[in-house]
Enzyme design. Structure first.
Site, PDB file in Angstrom:
ATOM      1  N   VAL A  63       0.814  -1.221   0.000  1.00  0.00           N
ATOM      2  CA  VAL A  63       0.000   0.000   0.000  1.00  0.00           C
ATOM      3  C   VAL A  63       0.851   1.277   0.000  1.00  0.00           C
ATOM      4  O   VAL A  63       0.342   2.355  -0.321  1.00  0.00           O
ATOM      5  CB  VAL A  63      -0.994   0.051   1.186  1.00  0.00           C
ATOM      6  CG1 VAL A  63      -2.116  -0.958   1.015  1.00  0.00           C
ATOM      7  CG2 VAL A  63      -0.288  -0.100   2.528  1.00  0.00           C
ATOM      8  N   SER A 141      -7.117   3.406  15.154  1.00  0.00           N
ATOM      9  CA  SER A 141      -6.937   2.593  16.369  1.00  0.00           C
ATOM     10  C   SER A 141      -7.354   3.422  17.582  1.00  0.00           C
ATOM     11  O   SER A 141      -7.478   4.645  17.500  1.00  0.00           O
ATOM     12  CB  SER A 141      -5.460   2.207  16.506  1.00  0.00           C
ATOM     13  OG  SER A 141      -5.216   1.548  17.733  1.00  0.00           O
ATOM     14  N   TYR A 156       3.547   4.305  15.910  1.00  0.00           N
ATOM     15  CA  TYR A 156       2.238   3.734  15.579  1.00  0.00           C
ATOM     16  C   TYR A 156       1.118   4.723  15.902  1.00  0.00           C
ATOM     17  O   TYR A 156       0.240   4.998  15.071  1.00  0.00           O
ATOM     18  CB  TYR A 156       2.044   2.430  16.365  1.00  0.00           C
ATOM     19  CG  TYR A 156       0.742   1.721  16.078  1.00  0.00           C
ATOM     20  CD1 TYR A 156       0.548   1.003  14.911  1.00  0.00           C
ATOM     21  CD2 TYR A 156      -0.316   1.775  16.988  1.00  0.00           C
ATOM     22  CE1 TYR A 156      -0.650   0.356  14.649  1.00  0.00           C
ATOM     23  CE2 TYR A 156      -1.517   1.130  16.734  1.00  0.00           C
ATOM     24  CZ  TYR A 156      -1.677   0.421  15.558  1.00  0.00           C
ATOM     25  OH  TYR A 156      -2.868  -0.212  15.301  1.00  0.00           O
ATOM     26  N   SER A 159       0.954   7.619  13.546  1.00  0.00           N
ATOM     27  CA  SER A 159       0.383   7.245  12.249  1.00  0.00           C
ATOM     28  C   SER A 159      -1.135   7.133  12.344  1.00  0.00           C
ATOM     29  O   SER A 159      -1.861   7.512  11.424  1.00  0.00           O
ATOM     30  CB  SER A 159       0.987   5.936  11.739  1.00  0.00           C
ATOM     31  OG  SER A 159       0.508   4.806  12.451  1.00  0.00           O
ATOM     32  N   LYS A 160      -1.625   6.625  13.471  1.00  0.00           N
ATOM     33  CA  LYS A 160      -3.066   6.406  13.637  1.00  0.00           C
ATOM     34  C   LYS A 160      -3.801   7.727  13.871  1.00  0.00           C
ATOM     35  O   LYS A 160      -4.931   7.917  13.419  1.00  0.00           O
ATOM     36  CB  LYS A 160      -3.306   5.423  14.785  1.00  0.00           C
ATOM     37  CG  LYS A 160      -2.775   4.015  14.481  1.00  0.00           C
ATOM     38  CD  LYS A 160      -3.642   3.335  13.456  1.00  0.00           C
ATOM     39  CE  LYS A 160      -2.945   2.301  12.628  1.00  0.00           C
ATOM     40  NZ  LYS A 160      -3.793   1.681  11.613  1.00  0.00           N
ATOM     41  N   ILE A 189      -8.206  -6.360  19.289  1.00  0.00           N
ATOM     42  CA  ILE A 189      -8.953  -7.316  18.461  1.00  0.00           C
ATOM     43  C   ILE A 189      -8.040  -8.512  18.179  1.00  0.00           C
ATOM     44  O   ILE A 189      -6.856  -8.328  17.862  1.00  0.00           O
ATOM     45  CB  ILE A 189      -9.376  -6.673  17.107  1.00  0.00           C
ATOM     46  CG1 ILE A 189     -10.156  -5.356  17.328  1.00  0.00           C
ATOM     47  CG2 ILE A 189     -10.189  -7.663  16.265  1.00  0.00           C
ATOM     48  CD1 ILE A 189     -11.471  -5.471  18.042  1.00  0.00           C
TER      49      ILE A 189
END
Ligand code: NAD
Length: 260
Positions: A63, A141, A156, A159-160, A189
């Site tokens: 991606v 997230s 992370y 980025s979220k 999850i």
């Protein structure tokens, strides 16, 4: 919430949330372009959909590779001539480490896959999506939106958080084309995400907080399922969500309210 005759692109469709959503959208009648890093994992999901009587193609692309994403959408255009739903979901946890330990390359990798990958997934969908309008759903997230206590997750979480800002900018810019853009923010999850996770020396920077009964109040501590997230994706993809755009939906069993 039927999607008969519609076409959906799902990234990260080989595993976890993306795989569950690809199957859910297909069961609702959508033709699904299942895109993943590797040909093999994309193919498995596409075969599963076809085995259930649905229509699917497998696309192998990173991606974060602009040319590969452009080529993937060209294939969708050639195959089905339309696009209605984009689930920009592929992502990695990447390296979780202290700011001093995290290298610039590790930071860039997480931001490039998760944030630039989202931009490219939406950007190259637009020429097809603009023809009829449609729905874009982005997987962010709880990290970076409501939870800031997971030590070491700075790349992370950044980025979220960036995905949420991007979604809101896109929602306003694309509204005139009847394209809706929403963000889902899952909590814990059960998927294969640990495979894309490297955690280094976090005990050195962690605050000493523990949740002895587990962090998810609604489930007495356990994780949610990818199928539960897939039901939310179907709702946002469908006309049942016709007036919903530019918003986050947390799906975490109240985890982020406890953990924060
Ligand atoms: P997963 O690892 O089970 O699935 C992710 C899929 O994305 C894999 O099939 C992988 O091959 C693919 N992928 C990774 N990098 C890619 C790339 N560069 N190009 C193409 N495909 C790529 O993980 P998951 O939990 O299903 O994660 C899906 C999304 O959900 C991610 O964006 C993740 O950040 C987000 N998320 C997961 C949780 C959780 O607890 N599992 C919580 C919040 C958010």
């Amino acid at each position: 919430m039927e999607l008969d005759g519609k076409v959906a692109m799902v990234t990260g469709a080989g595993s976890g949330i993306g795989k569950a959503a690809a199957l859910r959208l297909a069961r609702a009648g959508a033709k699904v372009a299942a895109l993943d890093h590797t040909e093999e994992s994309a193919r498995k999901t596409a075969e599963k959909i076809r085995g259930l009587g649905g229509a699917a193609i497998a696309l192998a692309a990173d991606v974060s590779d602009a040319a590969a994403m452009q080529a993937a959408y060209e294939r969708v255009g050639r195959e089905w001539g339309r696009l209605d739903v984009v689930f920009a979901n592929a992502g990695i946890n990447g390296v979780w480490a202290s700011l001093e330990d995290l290298t610039p390359e590790e930071w860039a990798k997480t931001l490039t896959v998760n944030l630039t990958g989202t931009f490219l997934t939406v950007k190259y969908a637009l020429s097809l999506l603009k023809e009829r309008g449609g729905s874009v759903i982005i997987t962010s997230s709880v990290n970076g939106t409501r939870i800031f206590s997971n030590a070491g997750a700075s790349a992370y979480s950044s980025s979220k958080a960036g995905q949420v800002a991007f979604a809101k900018m896109a929602a306003l810019e694309l509204a005139k084309h009847r394209i809706r853009v929403n963000v889902i923010c899952p909590g814990w999850i059960k998927t294969e995400i640990e495979d894309s996770t490297e955690k280094r020396d976090l005990e050195e920077i962690q605050e000493p907080i523990e949740f002895p009964e587990g962090p998810v109040p609604l489930t007495d501590g356990g994780p949610g399922t990818a199928a539960q997230v897939a039901d939310l994706v179907l709702f946002l993809a469908s006309d049942a969500a016709a007036h919903i755009t530019g918003t986050e939906v947390w799906i975490d069993g109240a985890q982020s309210l406890l953990q924060g």
